[in-house]
Write a protein that holds these residues in place. Structure first.
Motif, PDB file in Angstrom:
ATOM      1  N   SER A  86     -15.348  15.475  -0.535  1.00 25.19           N
ATOM      2  CA  SER A  86     -15.491  14.512   0.556  1.00 25.19           C
ATOM      3  C   SER A  86     -14.972  15.051   1.890  1.00 25.19           C
ATOM      4  CB  SER A  86     -14.756  13.216   0.210  1.00 25.19           C
ATOM      5  OG  SER A  86     -15.327  12.614  -0.922  1.00 25.19           O
ATOM      6  N   HIS A  87     -14.246  16.156   1.832  1.00 19.53           N
ATOM      7  CA  HIS A  87     -13.760  16.739   3.091  1.00 19.53           C
ATOM      8  C   HIS A  87     -14.888  17.395   3.894  1.00 19.53           C
ATOM      9  CE1 HIS A  87     -13.850  19.791   0.050  1.00 19.53           C
ATOM     10  NE2 HIS A  87     -13.489  20.763   0.855  1.00 19.53           N
ATOM     11  N   MET A  88     -16.025  17.637   3.256  1.00 18.89           N
ATOM     12  CA  MET A  88     -17.141  18.210   4.007  1.00 18.89           C
ATOM     13  C   MET A  88     -17.567  17.234   5.113  1.00 18.89           C
ATOM     14  SD  MET A  88     -17.735  21.118   2.342  1.00 18.89           S
ATOM     15  CE  MET A  88     -19.398  21.663   2.669  1.00 18.89           C
ATOM     16  N   ALA A  89     -18.137  17.774   6.183  1.00 15.35           N
ATOM     17  CA  ALA A  89     -18.531  16.942   7.330  1.00 15.35           C
ATOM     18  C   ALA A  89     -20.028  16.652   7.280  1.00 15.35           C
ATOM     19  CB  ALA A  89     -18.176  17.659   8.626  1.00 15.35           C
ATOM     20  N   GLU A  90     -20.378  15.379   7.457  1.00 16.14           N
ATOM     21  CA  GLU A  90     -21.789  14.977   7.466  1.00 16.14           C
ATOM     22  C   GLU A  90     -22.166  14.504   8.867  1.00 16.14           C
ATOM     23  OE1 GLU A  90     -19.593  13.596   5.270  1.00 16.14           O
ATOM     24  OE2 GLU A  90     -20.116  14.655   3.429  1.00 16.14           O
ATOM     25  N   ILE A  91     -23.209  15.090   9.394  1.00 17.79           N
ATOM     26  CA  ILE A  91     -23.637  14.780  10.761  1.00 17.79           C
ATOM     27  C   ILE A  91     -25.118  14.412  10.726  1.00 17.79           C
ATOM     28  CG2 ILE A  91     -23.826  15.691  13.112  1.00 17.79           C
ATOM     29  CD1 ILE A  91     -21.721  17.916  11.746  1.00 17.79           C
ATOM     30  N   LEU A  92     -25.426  13.204  11.211  1.00 18.87           N
ATOM     31  CA  LEU A  92     -26.813  12.739  11.216  1.00 18.87           C
ATOM     32  C   LEU A  92     -27.463  13.118  12.545  1.00 18.87           C
ATOM     33  CD1 LEU A  92     -28.879  11.070   9.535  1.00 18.87           C
ATOM     34  CD2 LEU A  92     -28.165   9.083  10.892  1.00 18.87           C
ATOM     35  N   ALA A 151     -18.651   9.882   1.440  1.00 16.27           N
ATOM     36  CA  ALA A 151     -17.931  10.679   0.453  1.00 16.27           C
ATOM     37  C   ALA A 151     -18.949  11.580  -0.247  1.00 16.27           C
ATOM     38  CB  ALA A 151     -17.241   9.780  -0.558  1.00 16.27           C
ATOM     39  N   LEU A 152     -18.467  12.683  -0.766  1.00 14.84           N
ATOM     40  CA  LEU A 152     -19.363  13.643  -1.401  1.00 14.84           C
ATOM     41  C   LEU A 152     -18.754  14.105  -2.730  1.00 14.84           C
ATOM     42  CD1 LEU A 152     -21.837  15.457  -1.432  1.00 14.84           C
ATOM     43  CD2 LEU A 152     -20.714  16.957   0.211  1.00 14.84           C
ATOM     44  N   ILE A 153     -19.534  13.929  -3.779  1.00 16.08           N
ATOM     45  CA  ILE A 153     -19.088  14.296  -5.125  1.00 16.08           C
ATOM     46  C   ILE A 153     -20.084  15.314  -5.683  1.00 16.08           C
ATOM     47  CG2 ILE A 153     -18.710  13.456  -7.483  1.00 16.08           C
ATOM     48  CD1 ILE A 153     -18.076  10.674  -6.219  1.00 16.08           C
ATOM     49  N   THR A 183     -18.186   5.638   1.538  1.00 15.87           N
ATOM     50  CA  THR A 183     -16.826   5.844   1.018  1.00 15.87           C
ATOM     51  C   THR A 183     -16.360   4.702   0.123  1.00 15.87           C
ATOM     52  OG1 THR A 183     -15.990   4.940   3.093  1.00 15.87           O
ATOM     53  CG2 THR A 183     -16.036   7.330   2.899  1.00 15.87           C
ATOM     54  N   ASP A 184     -16.767   3.460   0.417  1.00 16.26           N
ATOM     55  CA  ASP A 184     -16.229   2.346  -0.375  1.00 16.26           C
ATOM     56  C   ASP A 184     -16.851   2.262  -1.772  1.00 16.26           C
ATOM     57  OD1 ASP A 184     -18.676   1.502   0.464  1.00 16.26           O
ATOM     58  OD2 ASP A 184     -18.023  -0.395   1.331  1.00 16.26           O
ATOM     59  N   GLU A 185     -17.862   3.066  -2.062  1.00 17.40           N
ATOM     60  CA  GLU A 185     -18.438   3.094  -3.415  1.00 17.40           C
ATOM     61  C   GLU A 185     -18.025   4.360  -4.171  1.00 17.40           C
ATOM     62  OE1 GLU A 185     -20.129   0.893  -5.087  1.00 17.40           O
ATOM     63  OE2 GLU A 185     -20.413  -0.581  -3.493  1.00 17.40           O
ATOM     64  N   ALA A 186     -17.277   5.239  -3.491  1.00 16.55           N
ATOM     65  CA  ALA A 186     -17.010   6.559  -4.067  1.00 16.55           C
ATOM     66  C   ALA A 186     -16.201   6.480  -5.359  1.00 16.55           C
ATOM     67  CB  ALA A 186     -16.286   7.432  -3.040  1.00 16.55           C
ATOM     68  N   ALA A 187     -15.174   5.623  -5.375  1.00 16.86           N
ATOM     69  CA  ALA A 187     -14.312   5.556  -6.566  1.00 16.86           C
ATOM     70  C   ALA A 187     -15.098   5.071  -7.772  1.00 16.86           C
ATOM     71  CB  ALA A 187     -13.121   4.640  -6.294  1.00 16.86           C
ATOM     72  N   GLU A 188     -15.969   4.083  -7.559  1.00 11.92           N
ATOM     73  CA  GLU A 188     -16.786   3.555  -8.671  1.00 11.92           C
ATOM     74  C   GLU A 188     -17.751   4.625  -9.176  1.00 11.92           C
ATOM     75  OE1 GLU A 188     -17.518   0.348 -10.005  1.00 11.92           O
ATOM     76  OE2 GLU A 188     -16.198  -0.976  -8.874  1.00 11.92           O
ATOM     77  N   LEU A 189     -18.326   5.379  -8.246  1.00  8.22           N
ATOM     78  CA  LEU A 189     -19.269   6.430  -8.652  1.00  8.22           C
ATOM     79  C   LEU A 189     -18.543   7.519  -9.430  1.00  8.22           C
ATOM     80  CD1 LEU A 189     -22.067   7.725  -8.669  1.00  8.22           C
ATOM     81  CD2 LEU A 189     -21.583   8.658  -6.389  1.00  8.22           C
TER      82      LEU A 189
END
Lengths: 123, 382
Positions: free
Chosen positions: B60-66, B153-155, B216-222
């Motif tokens: 998740s530390h990776m940066a996402e830019i649209l 977040a990124l998994i 991010t708010d769905e990351a823990a569930e995923l």
């Protein structure tokens, strides 16, 4: 396995099990954990003279290299041959099967007690 | 692990999955200004799990830019080294952000999410170099550049069992394409518990695998759903230490080690990533056409025998002669967990880059012989 509370310690994260004028030397569980998986151990030869404070060996993990520094002048009387083939013993049993060397010495400097060492790594 | 630039604020940042890592007993390290898991159990066990079964990584530390707007394809052709306008819908492309001198500001992956909509994924430590550079280069283009790093977040799930694990994960629905038909370096839209999910068949380990982008708010569930599905497939949580040995075996460069602003892509074996054939100007084109200076060092792979590994910054020599000048330096090195012998990537003078050349690594005062070998060191059976 040596009982950690009865051992003496150095600030370089080694433990010494002292019996008369000989000592078994290893690295602490804390140091083993910090290093990660140990994959290679370079130890002195039996019979080597050791000068206190010098680097006498290396403990190499997948990520880093730790130096073995003995706090006392002495002679290496035995090394743990099992570590050459199974360096991971340092991770699995740092206070037992993962011991490094045995040395004979004339005089031991003041070392850290278990409580003092525990306080050091708690910082 | 990296000397890439850190967060300009200087304060540690935490993944939305931080509590999951604490609960799993992870040790942490600073990476690009983030406190990220370095290992959960054992570097070697995690490494082998990815090669033989599967590992789950929080990246998740990776940066996402649209990047979106009518001019998005033309803008990215100008801002990046690759021909991004040729990337097909759903496809991903590895590219580089160069500076005007032809040096590498970052290596990144670009996903085409729509005709005029792209997701640029940059290294954590370079977020604050990449975002301003893209914003500045956007001047004159009908395009918006939005930093979504804090919302996504990124998994990563990597390893031979990764597809089976994703297919068994409850809550993943709405796949645009079946995972067994999803090709390497392509992505598909999906949903997780109804939230948008982007699944990409990409990774950084040399194995088959997927990277999952989620709010991010769905990351823990995923993370929990993937972990539960993976329990029967040997899935283990993996930290940055195993990620580093995996990517090294796969010959993948790491920013701050093999790549930097003082490195031309051609020196790092990435000349093909710079699309000199594309039309129009792009940042770094003139310098790229001139190329690196005569005699500039080039990246090679090194393999040695025994167990003493050369590591980053160890110097290289052509002989054991104490007076011999250094002919290169290691950028990444380790005892390869898969291959069982030391491997390294290194920059060497071009006269020592031929396959088979013997080179000596100065391993803390002793010269260990090594040979120049082809990259990658490890290639999975397909």
């Amino acid at each position: 396995m040596a009982e950690p509370t009865t051992l003496q310690y150095t600030a370089d994260h080694e433990w010494l099990l002292v019996d008369g004028n000989t000592a078994v030397v290893g690295i602490t569980a804390y140091a083993a954990d910090q290093l990660g998986d140990v994959v290679f151990v370079d130890l002195p030869d039996s019979g080597d003279e050791i000068t206190a404070g010098s680097v006498v060996g290396e403990i190499e993990s997948t990520k880093s290299v730790g130096e073995l520094i003995i706090p006392v002048d002495g002679t290496v009387t035995e090394i743990n041959q099992a570590l050459v083939d199974a360096p991971e013993l340092i991770n699995s049993d740092p206070f037992g099967e993962g011991w490094l060397i045995k040395i004979s010495f004339a005089e031991l400097p003041t070392l850290l007690s278990y409580d003092e060492y525990s306080a050091l790594i708690a910082d | 692990m990296t000397d890439a630039t850190t967060d300009t604020t200087g304060t540690a940042r935490f993944s939305p999955l931080h509590q999951q890592h604490v609960d799993a007993g992870a040790s942490f390290t600073d990476f690009g200004g983030w406190q990220m898991p370095v290992r959960y159990s054992s570097d070697l066990a995690e490494h082998h799990a990815v090669r033989t079964a599967a590992g789950i990584f929080d990246i998740s530390h990776m940066a996402e830019i649209l990047v979106e707007g009518p001019a998005a394809p033309a803008f990215l052709d100008y801002a990046l080294a690759g021909k991004i306008s040729a990337v097909k819908l759903g496809q991903a492309k590895y590219s580089l952000l160069l500076n005007a001198d032809g040096g590498i500001v970052d290596d990144l992956v670009v996903y085409r999410l729509g005709e005029e909509r792209f997701l640029v994924v940059a290294n954590a430590g370079n977020r604050f170099a990449v975002v301003p550079a893209l914003a500045e280069r956007a001047s004159g283009f009908d395009v918006t550049v939005t930093d979504l790093s804090d919302q996504i977040a990124l998994i990563a799930v990597q390893g031979p069992a990764s597809r089976a694990i994703l297919e068994a994960t409850t809550g993943i629905t709405g796949l645009g394409i079946a995972l067994d038909e999803l090709k390497y370096y392509w992505s598909t839209d999906a949903a997780f518990n109804g939230a948008p999910l982007l699944i990409a068949r990409t990774g950084y380990t040399g194995e088959d695998g997927f990277e999952l982008y989620i709010q991010t708010d769905e990351a823990a569930e995923l993370w929990a759903a993937l972990s539960a599905a993976g329990a029967d497939h040997g899935l283990v949580p993996c930290g940055l230490a195993s990620r580093d040995t995996l990517r090294l075996e796969a010959g993948m460069p790491l920013y701050g080690h093999e790549l930097g602003t003082d490195v031309f892509p051609a020196q790092a074996g990435l000349g093909r990533v710079v699309a000199l054939a594309k039309e129009g100007d792009f940042v770094g084109r003139a310098a790229s056409e001139r190329g690196p200076a005569e005699g500039a060092r080039v990246l090679v792979g090194l393999a040695a025998e025994g167990r003493r590994a050369g590591r980053a910054d160890y110097p290289l020599f052509a002989s054991t002669d104490a007076d011999a000048p250094a002919i290169g330096v290691i950028t990444s090195g380790a005892l390869s967990p898969t291959l069982g012998h030391p491997i390294a990537m290194a920059f060497v003078d071009p006269g020592h880059a031929e396959l088979g050349t013997e080179i000596f690594i100065d391993v803390r005062g002793s010269r260990v012989p090594a040979s120049v070998v082809a990259l990658p060191f490890y290639k999975r059976d397909k």
